[in-house]
Write an enzyme that holds these catalytic residues in place. Structure first.
Site, PDB file in Angstrom:
ATOM      1  CB  SER A 231      -0.936  -0.015   1.233  1.00 53.38           C
ATOM      2  OG  SER A 231      -1.633   1.008   0.899  1.00 53.38           O
TER       3      SER A 231
ATOM      4  CG  ASP B 272      -2.496   4.358  -1.298  1.00 59.53           C
ATOM      5  OD1 ASP B 272      -3.328   4.064  -2.399  1.00 59.53           O
ATOM      6  OD2 ASP B 272      -2.709   3.395  -0.423  1.00 59.53           O
TER       7      ASP B 272
ATOM      8  CG  ASP C 129      -2.835  -0.358  -2.197  1.00 56.80           C
ATOM      9  OD1 ASP C 129      -3.152   0.892  -1.880  1.00 56.80           O
ATOM     10  OD2 ASP C 129      -3.517  -1.281  -1.966  1.00 56.80           O
TER      11      ASP C 129
ATOM     12  CG  ASP D  93      -5.980   1.034  -0.738  1.00 60.79           C
ATOM     13  OD1 ASP D  93      -5.282   1.815  -0.838  1.00 60.79           O
ATOM     14  OD2 ASP D  93      -6.099   0.091  -0.140  1.00 60.79           O
TER      15      ASP D  93
END
Length: 445
Positions: free
Chosen positions: A102, A241, A243, A245
């Site tokens: 992430s 960010d 990833d 999400d």
């Protein structure tokens, strides 16, 4: 989550090359997950990743493990976490696996799983996988080994899905938008979505090299995009960010709009259009300003524990559709099954277009209270949260605020830290009060 050995609130995560993020463990994780899922009738899983250099290694390890368990694998390549959740459903795969840490630096990585409905695996499935991880790894006979194939049109499919969540009668034409992809998994997705909907797009951090993900860019480092929006005289900025999400935004003045303000804009617009079902879920860290702003609209508000997993649980419990963390995880079940930064941005842009107002104007309905967070490292055997002196000081600070603000002490789930948060109407006051509590936490043995 206290009974977990490997899985945290967001899968298995750690420093690459150190247990458990090693090729050996990840291959065994793939095998264990494959055996558990196969017992439920699973025949195929999808694997996607962000842009970290370690993703190649971990992808190969997972592929080997699933193949050894007799599971076929579809390889998506670099894809946002919510995109993998979506494609898991559309390809009718029984599970989707994300290789990502992430918003963490490139030297971290992790593995998380989605079920067939695009949501995180149930607790009982994760526990079953953990139980198999403590047993020797095996392998099905050669004729039953899983096969792997690359899915070449994954990005295009997800781009079209994102665009379908923006009202067809609206257009982004005339808007100049700066898009910061954190050199992460949305680098080839987000700019195309907004551009194809009509916006003029200025790209930031869209050139991943394996080690620059989240490095001074993206939703966790907003200085660059704030300056870029002002310099380019853009209407707004969108920061994702690593990833994809998590969403943070910037108005034309360079002011940073977090998840609390973004979800307020979405909720107020949905309320006007009759699309808001129930209320809004925030977390213990959500700013009190969000609660007060929603109260002024007669919109119910409830707080969950910190973590998008817990936001989702409370949404299901209440039958509501909209929830968020102030860090930028925004879940809108009217559109997606999980937090999605691109979709959340499109929800905010829908409000901009339908209201014919700027992002600056739309955020005027919410006044954020100053919120100070102090992280205190502790090494003693005693839990500072149960210390009598600390509890007495918290009670004293609550009396001082007397309904004008909040105090929250949380223990980190990954580090020996106590997070001391105080919010209220005056920054100097809450800073002083937070430090008072933190000073007591520091001396607990």
């Amino acid at each position: 989550m206290s009974n977990r050995k490997y899985f945290g609130t967001d899968g298995v995560r750690g420093l690459v090359g150190q247990y458990p993020i090693t090729p050996e463990f990840v291959m065994k994780l793939g095998y264990a997950a494959g055996k558990v899922l196969a017992a439920q009738g699973t025949k195929k899983v999808l694997i996607g990743k962000d842009t970290r250099i370690s993703g190649y290694m971990l992808e190969s390890a997972l592929e080997a493990g699933f193949s050894a368990a007799g599971i076929d694998i579809g390889l998506l390549g670099p894809m946002p976490t919510p995109g993998i959740a979506y494609l898991t459903k559309t390809f009718r795969a029984e599970a989707g696996i994300v290789i990502s840490a992430s918003h963490n630096p490139f030297y971290d990585n992790g593995i998380k799983f989605f079920s067939q409905d695009g949501q995180k695996l149930p607790d009982e499935v994760e526990l079953a996988i953990e139980a198999l991880l403590d047993e020797p790894m095996g392998c099905v006979e050669s004729a039953s080994l899983g096969k792997a194939s690359r899915i070449g049109d994954a990005a295009g499919r997800y781009i079209e899905f994102c665009k379908s969540n923006f009202p067809s009668q609206l257009s982004l034409q005339g808007l100049k938008i700066v898009v910061d992809c954190a050199n992460g998994a949305t680098y080839h997705i987000a700019p195309n979505v907004f551009r194809e909907l009509g916006a003029t797009v200025i790209e930031l951090a869209c050139s991943p090299n394996g080690t620059n993900i989240n490095d001074g860019c993206g939703a966790t480092s907003m200085d660059m995009i704030s300056k870029a929006v002002v310099e380019h005289e853009a209407d707004l900025g969108i920061a994702l960010d690593g990833d994809g999400d998590r969403l943070m935004m910037v108005d034309h003045t360079g002011y940073v709009i977090d998840g609390d303000e973004a979800v307020y804009i979405i909720a107020s617009n949905d309320l006007k259009s009759g699309n808001l079902q129930g209320g809004v879920v925030g977390t213990l860290m959500s700013n009190m300003g969000l609660e007060l702003a929603l109260e002024a609209l007669d919109v119910p508000f409830a707080r969950s524990n910190v973590g998008d997993r817990y936001v989702m649980e409370l949404l299901r419990e209440k039958g509501w559709q909209l929830g968020a963390e102030n860090s930028g995880h925004i879940i809108n079940l009217n559109h997606t099954s999980t937090g999605d930064g691109v979709i959340a941005a499109l929800n905010v842009l829908t409000a901009v277009c339908q209201s014919n107002k700027s992002l600056y104007d739309l955020r005027q309905g919410i006044t954020m209270l100053p919120q100070v967070l102090v992280n205190v490292r502790f090494s003693g055997k005693n839990n500072p949260l149960k210390d009598n002196d600390v509890q007495a000081e918290v009670a004293k600070v609550n009396d001082t605020l007397s309904g004008r603000g909040r105090v929250l002490l949380r223990k980190s789930g990954t580090e020996p830290l106590i997070r001391v948060m105080v919010e209220g109407p005056e920054l100097d006051e809450v800073t002083s009060l937070a430090n008072q509590i933190a000073d007591l936490v520091k001396v607990v043995k």
